[in-house]
Design a protein around this motif. Sequence first.
Motif, mmCIF file in Angstrom:
data_model
loop_
_atom_site.group_PDB
_atom_site.id
_atom_site.type_symbol
_atom_site.label_atom_id
_atom_site.label_comp_id
_atom_site.label_asym_id
_atom_site.label_seq_id
_atom_site.Cartn_x
_atom_site.Cartn_y
_atom_site.Cartn_z
ATOM 1 N N GLY A 50 0.814 -1.252 -0.075
ATOM 2 C CA GLY A 50 -0.127 -0.003 0.003
ATOM 3 C C GLY A 50 0.887 1.422 0.019
ATOM 4 N N ALA A 51 2.039 1.352 0.916
ATOM 5 C CA ALA A 51 2.813 2.422 0.875
ATOM 6 C C ALA A 51 3.532 2.693 -0.383
ATOM 7 C CB ALA A 51 3.714 2.307 2.136
ATOM 8 N N ALA A 52 4.000 1.575 -0.986
ATOM 9 C CA ALA A 52 4.661 1.648 -2.215
ATOM 10 C C ALA A 52 4.176 2.085 -3.320
ATOM 11 C CB ALA A 52 5.463 0.397 -2.433
ATOM 12 N N ARG A 53 2.940 1.564 -3.421
ATOM 13 C CA ARG A 53 2.209 1.813 -4.652
ATOM 14 C C ARG A 53 1.489 3.120 -4.549
ATOM 15 N NH1 ARG A 53 1.522 -1.906 -8.647
ATOM 16 N NH2 ARG A 53 2.300 -3.866 -8.111
ATOM 17 N N ALA A 54 1.188 3.706 -3.229
ATOM 18 C CA ALA A 54 0.668 5.014 -3.337
ATOM 19 C C ALA A 54 1.768 6.089 -3.368
ATOM 20 C CB ALA A 54 0.070 5.289 -1.773
ATOM 21 N N GLY A 55 3.119 5.835 -3.540
ATOM 22 C CA GLY A 55 3.985 6.843 -4.055
ATOM 23 C C GLY A 55 5.199 7.253 -3.035
ATOM 24 N N ALA A 56 5.428 6.446 -2.084
ATOM 25 C CA ALA A 56 6.239 6.513 -1.075
ATOM 26 C C ALA A 56 7.695 6.535 -1.807
ATOM 27 C CB ALA A 56 6.334 5.603 0.015
ATOM 28 N N GLY A 57 8.769 7.217 -1.370
ATOM 29 C CA GLY A 57 9.796 7.203 -2.170
ATOM 30 C C GLY A 57 10.827 6.101 -1.852
ATOM 31 N N MET A 58 10.667 5.639 -0.587
ATOM 32 C CA MET A 58 11.310 4.410 0.116
ATOM 33 C C MET A 58 10.433 3.875 0.900
ATOM 34 S SD MET A 58 14.864 4.123 2.191
ATOM 35 C CE MET A 58 15.884 4.519 0.711
ATOM 36 N N ARG A 254 -11.535 3.723 -4.217
ATOM 37 C CA ARG A 254 -11.608 4.047 -5.702
ATOM 38 C C ARG A 254 -10.974 3.016 -6.355
ATOM 39 N NH1 ARG A 254 -13.376 7.974 -9.455
ATOM 40 N NH2 ARG A 254 -14.792 8.354 -7.520
ATOM 41 N N ALA A 255 -9.820 2.397 -5.677
ATOM 42 C CA ALA A 255 -8.967 1.389 -6.146
ATOM 43 C C ALA A 255 -9.592 0.092 -6.232
ATOM 44 C CB ALA A 255 -7.454 1.284 -5.512
ATOM 45 N N ALA A 256 -10.438 -0.206 -5.010
ATOM 46 C CA ALA A 256 -11.330 -1.525 -4.991
ATOM 47 C C ALA A 256 -12.304 -1.529 -5.994
ATOM 48 C CB ALA A 256 -12.015 -1.264 -3.514
ATOM 49 N N ALA A 257 -13.016 -0.417 -6.165
ATOM 50 C CA ALA A 257 -13.943 -0.240 -7.387
ATOM 51 C C ALA A 257 -13.483 -0.613 -8.753
ATOM 52 C CB ALA A 257 -14.786 1.039 -7.376
ATOM 53 N N LEU A 258 -12.210 -0.033 -8.962
ATOM 54 C CA LEU A 258 -11.403 -0.451 -10.308
ATOM 55 C C LEU A 258 -11.071 -1.771 -10.398
ATOM 56 C CD1 LEU A 258 -8.954 2.889 -10.469
ATOM 57 C CD2 LEU A 258 -11.059 2.411 -11.882
ATOM 58 N N ALA A 259 -10.792 -2.475 -9.289
ATOM 59 C CA ALA A 259 -10.195 -3.906 -9.206
ATOM 60 C C ALA A 259 -11.261 -4.671 -9.401
ATOM 61 C CB ALA A 259 -9.536 -4.099 -7.896
ATOM 62 N N SER A 260 -12.513 -4.300 -8.849
ATOM 63 C CA SER A 260 -13.655 -5.126 -8.835
ATOM 64 C C SER A 260 -14.552 -4.909 -10.112
ATOM 65 C CB SER A 260 -14.495 -4.716 -7.849
ATOM 66 O OG SER A 260 -15.318 -3.942 -7.920
ATOM 67 N N GLY A 261 -14.482 -3.654 -10.750
ATOM 68 C CA GLY A 261 -15.488 -3.424 -11.896
ATOM 69 C C GLY A 261 -16.538 -2.950 -11.636
ATOM 70 N N ASP A 262 -16.684 -2.520 -10.133
ATOM 71 C CA ASP A 262 -17.874 -2.069 -9.586
ATOM 72 C C ASP A 262 -17.785 -0.557 -10.140
ATOM 73 O OD1 ASP A 262 -20.367 -1.342 -8.268
ATOM 74 O OD2 ASP A 262 -19.373 -1.967 -6.395
ATOM 75 N N ASP A 263 -19.125 0.235 -10.150
ATOM 76 C CA ASP A 263 -19.268 1.613 -10.499
ATOM 77 C C ASP A 263 -18.522 2.338 -9.331
ATOM 78 O OD1 ASP A 263 -20.006 4.212 -11.030
ATOM 79 O OD2 ASP A 263 -22.141 3.796 -11.428
ATOM 80 N N PRO A 264 -17.497 3.286 -9.782
ATOM 81 C CA PRO A 264 -16.775 4.122 -8.947
ATOM 82 C C PRO A 264 -17.522 5.061 -8.342
ATOM 83 C CG PRO A 264 -16.116 4.477 -11.178
ATOM 84 C CD PRO A 264 -16.986 3.191 -11.167
ATOM 85 N N GLU A 265 -18.575 5.499 -9.050
ATOM 86 C CA GLU A 265 -19.354 6.801 -8.510
ATOM 87 C C GLU A 265 -20.612 6.120 -7.489
ATOM 88 O OE1 GLU A 265 -18.628 9.820 -8.868
ATOM 89 O OE2 GLU A 265 -16.855 9.247 -10.123
ATOM 90 N N ALA A 282 -4.270 -1.959 -7.748
ATOM 91 C CA ALA A 282 -4.852 -0.988 -8.502
ATOM 92 C C ALA A 282 -4.876 0.531 -8.117
ATOM 93 C CB ALA A 282 -6.360 -1.143 -8.371
ATOM 94 N N ILE A 283 -3.966 0.966 -6.972
ATOM 95 C CA ILE A 283 -3.754 2.123 -6.401
ATOM 96 C C ILE A 283 -3.228 2.988 -7.292
ATOM 97 C CG2 ILE A 283 -2.410 3.432 -4.860
ATOM 98 C CD1 ILE A 283 -2.853 0.942 -2.669
ATOM 99 N N PRO A 284 -2.224 2.725 -8.346
ATOM 100 C CA PRO A 284 -1.709 3.679 -9.144
ATOM 101 C C PRO A 284 -2.872 4.020 -10.138
ATOM 102 C CG PRO A 284 -0.262 1.912 -8.787
ATOM 103 C CD PRO A 284 -1.202 1.487 -8.248
ATOM 104 N N ARG A 285 -3.502 3.250 -10.845
ATOM 105 C CA ARG A 285 -4.683 3.614 -11.706
ATOM 106 C C ARG A 285 -5.965 4.474 -10.938
ATOM 107 N NH1 ARG A 285 -7.764 -1.672 -12.635
ATOM 108 N NH2 ARG A 285 -9.110 -0.537 -13.861
ATOM 109 N N ALA A 286 -6.048 4.485 -9.672
ATOM 110 C CA ALA A 286 -6.824 5.520 -8.749
ATOM 111 C C ALA A 286 -6.141 6.795 -8.888
ATOM 112 C CB ALA A 286 -7.218 4.641 -7.309
ATOM 113 N N VAL A 287 -4.892 6.870 -8.593
ATOM 114 C CA VAL A 287 -4.149 8.089 -8.179
ATOM 115 C C VAL A 287 -4.125 8.645 -9.847
ATOM 116 C CG1 VAL A 287 -1.825 9.125 -7.933
ATOM 117 C CG2 VAL A 287 -2.748 7.275 -6.338
#
Length: 293
Positions: A50-58, A254-265, A282-287
């Motif tokens: 979760g930390a790495a895919r959300a953009g942590a530098g290290m 939002r990442a969970a919705a993208l991964a499941s194919g659910d309506d994100p709205e 799916a976190i990078p897609r949500a970001v």
Amino acid sequence: MGTERNVDLAMVASLWRRPVPDDDKYSRGVVGVVAGSDAYPGAAVLCVSGAARAGAGMVRYVGPRRAQDLVLAARPETVVHADSDAIDRLPRASAWTMGSGVADQPGQDAVIGAVLDSGAPCVVDAGALQDLARARQAGYRATPPDRVLMTPHEGELIRALAAIGHDVTRADLQADREGHARLLAETTRATVLLKGSQTVVVAPGGQTRTLPMATPWLATAGSGDVLAGIAGALLASGLDAADAGVCAAWVHARAAALASGDDPERPDGSGGPVTALDVAVAIPRAVRLLKSA
């Protein structure tokens, strides 16, 4: 203390820090993770992911050898530390995420204590919540209220409140989730993110922010570990605890919705099942969606 309910893409996009050309891995934020255990080693992988895919530098991981091996197999860029070494010299980190899957690990407990002594920004989850609640109620508050984020689900909130003398039933909590989250926040002088289908984030002395409904597919083992990692990355990037909690919860959902194919709205469960690791992937897609705001 008003209630703010307009947590949406535009709000999250305005808060989310993106890298600039002059950044390096340290300026982007270093997250220390004390998670997992011999009993629950997978929590370490999920929190680090979760930390790495959300953009942590290290990401630096502190924990037992079995969990270290799993973390390196999943995320080889992670820097791992034995807890015995980390106790003697706390690794350099901009913020810490602690407690997910920690169980009966005296070395990790000692590292968590050292982090709290240091006053560093921190996300506190699961196995570290009750001890933190007791300490902060007693006035031990090296970390300021806007730099510590507690992330309980409903059962953990009930246990944390019981640890500081407030007996609450599940029916009580469900009748007033916001009020009980605020009780913990004000008593401990810490920011509280209460997880659930509709997450609330409460800052002591401040606003309560209510997130949009998340896909019901997100109710799956380990999803909270991923959320704690995302929040740690955002704290490390410089956000305060309330903003980090709001942004982490929004991107997580939002990442969970993208991964499941659910309506994100209007997520209604029309998508398919997901696992916690699916959410992390799916976190990078949500970001990336934040660019459209």
